[in-house]
Design a protein around this motif. Structure first.
Motif, PDB file in Angstrom:
ATOM      1  N   GLU A 215     127.971 -16.105  69.488  1.00  0.00           N
ATOM      2  CA  GLU A 215     127.957 -16.282  68.028  1.00  0.00           C
ATOM      3  C   GLU A 215     126.594 -15.906  67.459  1.00  0.00           C
ATOM      4  OE1 GLU A 215     127.942 -20.236  65.407  1.00  0.00           O
ATOM      5  OE2 GLU A 215     129.892 -19.880  66.364  1.00  0.00           O
ATOM      6  N   TRP A 216     125.548 -16.320  68.125  1.00  0.00           N
ATOM      7  CA  TRP A 216     124.196 -15.969  67.661  1.00  0.00           C
ATOM      8  C   TRP A 216     123.973 -14.460  67.742  1.00  0.00           C
ATOM      9  CZ3 TRP A 216     119.898 -19.917  69.486  1.00  0.00           C
ATOM     10  CH2 TRP A 216     120.177 -21.174  68.926  1.00  0.00           C
ATOM     11  N   ARG A 217     124.494 -13.837  68.795  1.00  0.00           N
ATOM     12  CA  ARG A 217     124.339 -12.384  68.916  1.00  0.00           C
ATOM     13  C   ARG A 217     125.052 -11.669  67.775  1.00  0.00           C
ATOM     14  NH1 ARG A 217     124.364  -9.784  74.906  1.00  0.00           N
ATOM     15  NH2 ARG A 217     122.850 -11.149  75.907  1.00  0.00           N
ATOM     16  N   ASP A 218     126.264 -12.141  67.442  1.00  0.00           N
ATOM     17  CA  ASP A 218     127.018 -11.510  66.359  1.00  0.00           C
ATOM     18  C   ASP A 218     126.289 -11.638  65.029  1.00  0.00           C
ATOM     19  OD1 ASP A 218     128.967 -10.838  68.160  1.00  0.00           O
ATOM     20  OD2 ASP A 218     130.265 -12.555  67.706  1.00  0.00           O
ATOM     21  N   LEU A 219     125.505 -12.696  64.886  1.00  0.00           N
ATOM     22  CA  LEU A 219     124.741 -12.893  63.654  1.00  0.00           C
ATOM     23  C   LEU A 219     123.435 -12.091  63.655  1.00  0.00           C
ATOM     24  CD1 LEU A 219     125.159 -16.779  63.222  1.00  0.00           C
ATOM     25  CD2 LEU A 219     126.247 -14.979  61.855  1.00  0.00           C
ATOM     26  N   GLY A 220     123.142 -11.409  64.770  1.00  0.00           N
ATOM     27  CA  GLY A 220     121.913 -10.619  64.851  1.00  0.00           C
ATOM     28  C   GLY A 220     120.675 -11.434  65.153  1.00  0.00           C
ATOM     29  N   VAL A 221     120.860 -12.615  65.713  1.00  0.00           N
ATOM     30  CA  VAL A 221     119.720 -13.487  66.017  1.00  0.00           C
ATOM     31  C   VAL A 221     118.951 -12.939  67.218  1.00  0.00           C
ATOM     32  CG1 VAL A 221     119.048 -15.809  66.740  1.00  0.00           C
ATOM     33  CG2 VAL A 221     120.892 -15.500  65.094  1.00  0.00           C
ATOM     34  N   THR A 222     117.644 -12.971  67.153  1.00  0.00           N
ATOM     35  CA  THR A 222     116.790 -12.631  68.282  1.00  0.00           C
ATOM     36  C   THR A 222     115.792 -13.755  68.505  1.00  0.00           C
ATOM     37  OG1 THR A 222     115.221 -11.442  66.856  1.00  0.00           O
ATOM     38  CG2 THR A 222     116.970 -10.140  67.897  1.00  0.00           C
ATOM     39  N   GLY A 223     115.323 -13.860  69.730  1.00  0.00           N
ATOM     40  CA  GLY A 223     114.334 -14.877  70.051  1.00  0.00           C
ATOM     41  C   GLY A 223     112.977 -14.557  69.445  1.00  0.00           C
ATOM     42  N   THR A 224     112.049 -15.479  69.569  1.00  0.00           N
ATOM     43  CA  THR A 224     110.721 -15.286  68.965  1.00  0.00           C
ATOM     44  C   THR A 224     109.936 -14.193  69.676  1.00  0.00           C
ATOM     45  OG1 THR A 224     109.829 -17.055  70.373  1.00  0.00           O
ATOM     46  CG2 THR A 224     110.596 -17.663  68.174  1.00  0.00           C
TER      47      THR A 224
END
Length: 428
Positions: A215-224
């Motif tokens: 789900e986070w990947r689909d939202l385009g989330v990346t780590g710091t």
């Protein structure tokens, strides 16, 4: 002077200049060794010497066992032969202080053994010339070693106590920004903190952590640090004590000495302690941040073993803008081709990378074909190696017995042929 150390026609004594720094993590420009070399030049002139060869180890520890120091190793080798790589006679060494050369008894033995391997050598520092052959010269070296060892121990205890005191006061961790907080590490991130809070609720409600990561990947989330979310990193984020405001240090919750209550950090929490305990209960102990997070010991109490043959052995040979050599560690990373499924890359300067299979193959060639006869593994070890009877840990022990490290020259862009000569050995 002695057999390899006759004075030059101008009456000056040819000496080697050595400089070393333990850390260069901020500016990364080699200013420390550069300044030491300038002092060495001045010291040499003041005491009737001339620097004919320079040896440096930038950002290299001298107190850690098996730490790679290519410059020091080359200096020792050249002192044994009496000449530098370009044929210059060496009649001594100039350095700003003894602890730049050695902080361990093994290195003191190697250095003085090489320095006094021929007659007529001198050692020079800002206090003057020293006779390395005399009893007083050796005693002074031993006293310097004892002082360096004591200083290392005091500094280590001081650093541990400093970190503990900061942690007990609830000061945030240094290093990369934690996911969910802004750069000040105190204020909640407006986009990331709600994601962490929702992930905790979803996980307590029974949602698989893999689904949360997708789900986070689909939202385009990346780590710091720019990485893409995966189940392990999401687990670490959710189970870190910081999400509920608790302060941990080296895999353990810190407690207020007077009350025994958990130390509260100075940052804004994302969830309550009860919610944090609830989400931790959904994972096995081995997956929790307290066992696998930054700086925490593994469940076995040991660090994870290297998974590649050359890990921790290769050093970057790229030249920095100031002319110094990087010498950063090359770390194993996933590759992009079938021929090189993994690579060793420098995380310091980022300018040197080599195919993993190529580097490992080069190590084998060095061990069994190019190593000095006195250093080559025995025939039994060779047979077991190529028969596949040695596991990775045994192979790495064989390598470490022969090689202090290897310096890797940067590759040539567009050249696809494998070049084993890029891996330059530093023999023990």
């Amino acid at each position: 002077m002695g057999q390899d150390g006759a004075n030059e026609p101008n009456g000056l004594i040819p000496v080697a200049s050595y400089a070393r720094t333990s850390e260069d993590v901020r500016q990364k420009d080699g200013h420390g060794v550069r300044h030491q070399l300038r002092i060495n030049e001045r010291t040499a002139r003041e005491h009737g010497c001339r620097v004919v060869q320079v040896y440096t180890d930038n950002s290299c520890s001298a107190s850690r066992p098996r730490a790679a120091r290519p410059g020091f190793d080359r200096l020792v080798e050249d002192l044994m032969t009496g000449r530098s790589a370009d044929g210059q006679a060496i009649s001594g060494v100039v350095c700003v202080a003894d602890d730049r050369l050695y902080r361990r008894a093994e290195d003191l033995t190697r250095f003085f053994g090489a320095l006094t391997s021929r007659p007529g050598r001198i050692y020079v520092d800002p206090q003057g010339r020293r006779d390395p052959y005399s009893q007083e010269g050796l005693l002074e070296a031993v006293r310097s070693l004892e002082a360096a060892v004591a200083e290392t121990q005091v500094r280590s205890r001081r650093l541990v106590n400093w970190h503990w005191a900061r942690a007990v006061e609830g000061v945030p961790h240094s290093g990369p920004r934690p996911f969910g907080w802004q750069e000040d590490r105190i204020t909640l991130h407006p986009a990331e903190a709600p994601l962490v809070e929702k992930a905790v609720s979803d996980r307590v409600g029974g949602k698989p952590v893999r689904a949360i990561a997708l789900e986070w990947r689909d939202l385009g989330v990346t780590g710091t640090r720019g990485g893409r979310p995966n189940p392990q990193t999401v687990t670490q984020i959710m189970t870190a004590p910081r999400v509920c405001g608790y302060r941990a240090n080296k895999g353990a919750l810190l407690l207020v000495p007077e009350t025994g209550e958990p130390v509260l950090g100075r940052w804004d929490p994302i969830v309550t302690p009860d919610r944090w305990a609830a989400v931790c209960a959904t994972f096995s102990a081995g997956n929790l941040y307290m066992h696998r997070g930054s700086g925490a010991p593994r469940l076995t109490g040991q660090r994870a073993a290297p998974r590649r043959l050359a890990s921790g052995i290769l050093r970057c040979g790229a030249t920095r803008h100031d002319g110094t050599t990087c010498h950063g560690a090359l770390c194993a990373q996933k590759g992009r081709s079938k021929r090189s499924p993994y690579v060793y890359s420098c995380r310091d300067c980022g300018r040197c990378s080599i195919s993993g299979p190529l580097a490992d193959e080069a190590l084998e060639r060095l061990l069994f074909s190019q190593a000095p006869r006195s250093k080559q593994p025995t025939g039994v070890v060779r047979d077991r190696w190529f028969a596949g009877e040695l596991d990775l840990a045994e192979k790495r022990r064989v390598v470490s017995d022969v090689l202090a490290g290897c310096v890797v020259r940067p590759g040539v862009k567009g050249l696809h042929a494998w070049d084993h000569s890029r891996v330059q050995p530093v023999w023990r």
